[in-house]
Design a protein around this motif. Structure first.
Motif, PDB file in Angstrom:
ATOM      1  N   ALA A  36       0.876  -1.368   0.069  1.00 50.06           N
ATOM      2  CA  ALA A  36       0.097  -0.046   0.128  1.00 50.06           C
ATOM      3  C   ALA A  36       0.829   1.235   0.038  1.00 50.06           C
ATOM      4  N   VAL A  37       1.895   1.141   0.817  1.00 54.50           N
ATOM      5  CA  VAL A  37       2.920   2.546   0.717  1.00 54.50           C
ATOM      6  C   VAL A  37       3.382   2.707  -0.517  1.00 54.50           C
ATOM      7  N   TYR A  38       3.941   1.604  -1.367  1.00 55.29           N
ATOM      8  CA  TYR A  38       4.404   1.687  -2.654  1.00 55.29           C
ATOM      9  C   TYR A  38       3.490   2.029  -3.643  1.00 55.29           C
ATOM     10  N   ALA A  39       2.073   1.791  -3.496  1.00 54.30           N
ATOM     11  CA  ALA A  39       1.088   1.931  -4.495  1.00 54.30           C
ATOM     12  C   ALA A  39       0.539   3.335  -4.633  1.00 54.30           C
ATOM     13  N   HIS A  40       0.887   4.004  -3.174  1.00 53.54           N
ATOM     14  CA  HIS A  40       0.285   5.613  -3.288  1.00 53.54           C
ATOM     15  C   HIS A  40       1.305   6.604  -3.354  1.00 53.54           C
ATOM     16  N   GLN A  41       2.407   6.309  -3.582  1.00 56.77           N
ATOM     17  CA  GLN A  41       3.411   7.505  -3.557  1.00 56.77           C
ATOM     18  C   GLN A  41       4.509   6.999  -4.597  1.00 56.77           C
ATOM     19  N   PRO A  42       5.086   8.122  -4.903  1.00 56.29           N
ATOM     20  CA  PRO A  42       6.414   8.135  -6.103  1.00 56.29           C
ATOM     21  C   PRO A  42       7.586   7.529  -5.120  1.00 56.29           C
ATOM     22  N   GLU A  43       8.345   6.506  -5.878  1.00 62.82           N
ATOM     23  CA  GLU A  43       9.651   6.137  -5.113  1.00 62.82           C
ATOM     24  C   GLU A  43      10.749   7.229  -4.764  1.00 62.82           C
ATOM     25  N   PRO A  44      11.526   7.142  -3.966  1.00 63.60           N
ATOM     26  CA  PRO A  44      11.288   6.218  -2.802  1.00 63.60           C
ATOM     27  C   PRO A  44      10.117   6.789  -1.901  1.00 63.60           C
ATOM     28  N   PRO A  45       9.259   5.804  -1.438  1.00 65.30           N
ATOM     29  CA  PRO A  45       8.350   6.130  -0.723  1.00 65.30           C
ATOM     30  C   PRO A  45       8.318   6.501   0.602  1.00 65.30           C
ATOM     31  N   ASN A  46       7.604   7.567   1.412  1.00 68.38           N
ATOM     32  CA  ASN A  46       8.021   7.858   2.662  1.00 68.38           C
ATOM     33  C   ASN A  46       6.977   7.530   3.631  1.00 68.38           C
ATOM     34  N   LEU A  47       7.196   6.710   4.763  1.00 71.08           N
ATOM     35  CA  LEU A  47       6.425   6.068   5.747  1.00 71.08           C
ATOM     36  C   LEU A  47       5.482   7.427   6.294  1.00 71.08           C
ATOM     37  N   ALA A  48       6.391   8.350   6.822  1.00 74.12           N
ATOM     38  CA  ALA A  48       5.524   9.385   7.447  1.00 74.12           C
ATOM     39  C   ALA A  48       4.517  10.152   6.724  1.00 74.12           C
ATOM     40  N   ARG A  49       4.880  10.182   5.380  1.00 69.73           N
ATOM     41  CA  ARG A  49       3.889  11.059   4.321  1.00 69.73           C
ATOM     42  C   ARG A  49       2.707   9.941   4.256  1.00 69.73           C
ATOM     43  N   PHE A  50       2.736   8.732   4.358  1.00 72.27           N
ATOM     44  CA  PHE A  50       1.981   7.956   4.088  1.00 72.27           C
ATOM     45  C   PHE A  50       1.171   7.801   5.309  1.00 72.27           C
ATOM     46  N   ILE A  51       1.671   7.787   6.584  1.00 69.48           N
ATOM     47  CA  ILE A  51       0.964   7.611   7.928  1.00 69.48           C
ATOM     48  C   ILE A  51       0.036   8.854   7.979  1.00 69.48           C
ATOM     49  N   PHE A  52       0.654  10.025   7.793  1.00 71.63           N
ATOM     50  CA  PHE A  52      -0.280  11.127   8.219  1.00 71.63           C
ATOM     51  C   PHE A  52      -1.077  11.807   6.884  1.00 71.63           C
ATOM     52  N   LEU A  53      -0.632  11.392   5.735  1.00 71.56           N
ATOM     53  CA  LEU A  53      -1.600  12.208   4.442  1.00 71.56           C
ATOM     54  C   LEU A  53      -2.306  11.109   3.590  1.00 71.56           C
ATOM     55  N   ASN A  54      -2.280   9.714   3.893  1.00 71.18           N
ATOM     56  CA  ASN A  54      -3.060   8.914   3.054  1.00 71.18           C
ATOM     57  C   ASN A  54      -4.219   8.202   3.783  1.00 71.18           C
ATOM     58  N   ASP A  55      -5.259   8.092   3.276  1.00 68.68           N
ATOM     59  CA  ASP A  55      -6.363   7.730   3.933  1.00 68.68           C
ATOM     60  C   ASP A  55      -6.302   6.150   4.034  1.00 68.68           C
ATOM     61  N   ARG A  56      -5.360   5.350   3.499  1.00 67.18           N
ATOM     62  CA  ARG A  56      -5.389   3.735   3.594  1.00 67.18           C
ATOM     63  C   ARG A  56      -4.407   3.758   4.705  1.00 67.18           C
ATOM     64  N   ALA A  57      -3.936   4.754   5.400  1.00 67.66           N
ATOM     65  CA  ALA A  57      -2.876   4.496   6.487  1.00 67.66           C
ATOM     66  C   ALA A  57      -3.404   3.589   7.631  1.00 67.66           C
ATOM     67  N   GLU A  58      -4.596   4.071   8.288  1.00 70.17           N
ATOM     68  CA  GLU A  58      -5.337   3.309   9.271  1.00 70.17           C
ATOM     69  C   GLU A  58      -5.564   1.950   8.796  1.00 70.17           C
ATOM     70  N   GLU A  59      -5.788   1.903   7.582  1.00 65.61           N
ATOM     71  CA  GLU A  59      -6.184   0.407   7.228  1.00 65.61           C
ATOM     72  C   GLU A  59      -5.059  -0.462   7.161  1.00 65.61           C
ATOM     73  N   THR A  60      -3.843  -0.005   6.816  1.00 65.93           N
ATOM     74  CA  THR A  60      -2.526  -0.792   6.551  1.00 65.93           C
ATOM     75  C   THR A  60      -1.886  -0.893   7.857  1.00 65.93           C
ATOM     76  N   PHE A  61      -2.030   0.256   8.612  1.00 67.27           N
ATOM     77  CA  PHE A  61      -1.346   0.041  10.323  1.00 67.27           C
ATOM     78  C   PHE A  61      -2.424  -0.022  11.166  1.00 67.27           C
ATOM     79  N   PRO A  62      -3.187  -1.103  11.591  1.00 64.49           N
ATOM     80  CA  PRO A  62      -4.063  -1.312  12.391  1.00 64.49           C
ATOM     81  C   PRO A  62      -3.894  -0.371  13.829  1.00 64.49           C
ATOM     82  N   ALA A  63      -2.784  -0.541  14.218  1.00 65.89           N
ATOM     83  CA  ALA A  63      -2.033   0.308  15.351  1.00 65.89           C
ATOM     84  C   ALA A  63      -1.825   1.522  15.084  1.00 65.89           C
TER      85      ALA A  63
END
Length: 293
Positions: free
Chosen positions: A145-172
């Motif tokens: 999911a992190v790779y699918a929604h960002q250009p490479e290299p993907p950034n985990l912080a951007r995904f966690i805070f700015l992507n709607d799928r973050a809470e689904e990808t990381f349950p905690a």
């Protein structure tokens, strides 16, 4: 980021977490601030109140390591927090904390070959501002999911805070968010002071209230070992143990490998993910056009 303010905010937030009872001090009079007063920290550290106030204001030029250790002890800082205080003090001694270009931290062929050889364990290579700069095939599948929604290299912080799928990808998600900010806060105080991390923090602070709230807490953390929860669309929930190993030849890079508890549902899910990833890899290779002989 202004170093003097960073020191002030860090020390202020640390002393706000400690009560007089915790350090054996009497509670005298009405208290207007949470935690310890400045003069109480000074008393515990064995320095004058005026000297501690000067330090908390970020005026740390000439402050000895002994005094910094005494303040760390008074505030009950852990190992990572103490190292962070020393990083901030060193940064304050460098004129203007000049911003430099992001150093080239390339993943060598040998390092890529090493993680590729970890065929039963997901592995990624991450820099200190949470870019995933390399992965083995199973690591890429785990972070699909992190790779699918960002250009490479993907950034985990951007995904966690700015992507709607973050809470689904990381349950905690709350823990993942806390960890991401604490790791960025730790990295921001270490040289070299690059524009990349400053720009990333600025972007996240502008776009995410959740990030701003956590950044203001000044919590710091080291990425060494622990557990991480994932929810993968193909195999479901996984709880994986991780170990982070620094790449000595490329400061700022770390290899993070994941394993599951033997005979656990997570092990079964990881085995299935490995099988799916291997099948996808074979199909992708077969679909590649062949070079004419």
């Amino acid at each position: 980021m202004e170093t003097a303010k960073e020191i002030k905010d860090f020390l202020t937030t640390r002393r706000a977490k400690i009560t007089p009872d915790q350090v054996g001090l009497p509670v005298v009079g009405r208290r207007r601030v949470p935690g310890l007063r400045r003069e109480e920290v000074a008393l515990l550290a064995g320095v004058s109140a005026e000297y501690y106030v000067q330090i908390e204001r970020g005026q740390v030029a000439g402050v000895s390591e002994e005094v910094l250790h005494a303040i760390a002890g008074a505030l009950r800082l852990d190992e990572v927090e103490t190292a962070h205080l020393f990083d901030l003090a060193r940064a304050a001694g460098k004129a203007g904390r000049r911003q430099t270009r992001t150093p080239r931290r390339q993943v060598t062929q040998a390092l890529q070959a090493l993680i590729d050889a970890m065929v039963t364990a997901p592995a990624i290579v991450q820099n200190n501002y949470l870019d995933i700069v390399a992965a083995n095939h199973l690591g890429r599948a785990l972070y699909e999911a992190v790779y699918a929604h960002q250009p490479e290299p993907p950034n985990l912080a951007r995904f966690i805070f700015l992507n709607d799928r973050a809470e689904e990808t990381f349950p905690a998600w709350e823990k993942a968010a806390d960890d991401a900010v604490a790791l960025l806060r730790t990295a921001a105080a270490k040289p070299p002071y690059t524009k990349a991390i400053t720009n990333l923090v600025g972007e996240l602070a502008t776009r995410s209230t959740e990030f701003r709230t956590r950044w203001a807490a000044h919590d710091v953390r080291a990425h060494r070992s622990g557990t991480k929860e994932f929810r993968h669309p193909a195999v479901g929930d996984l709880t994986l143990r991780f170990e982070a190993l620094d790449v000595t030849g490329a400061p700022g890079l770390a290899v993070i490998g994941y394993t599951a508890e033997p005979d656990s549902p997570s092990q079964q899910a990881l085995t299935l993910l490995a099988s799916l990833a291997a099948t996808e890899r074979v199909e992708s290779t077969a679909a590649m056009p062949r070079t004419a002989e």
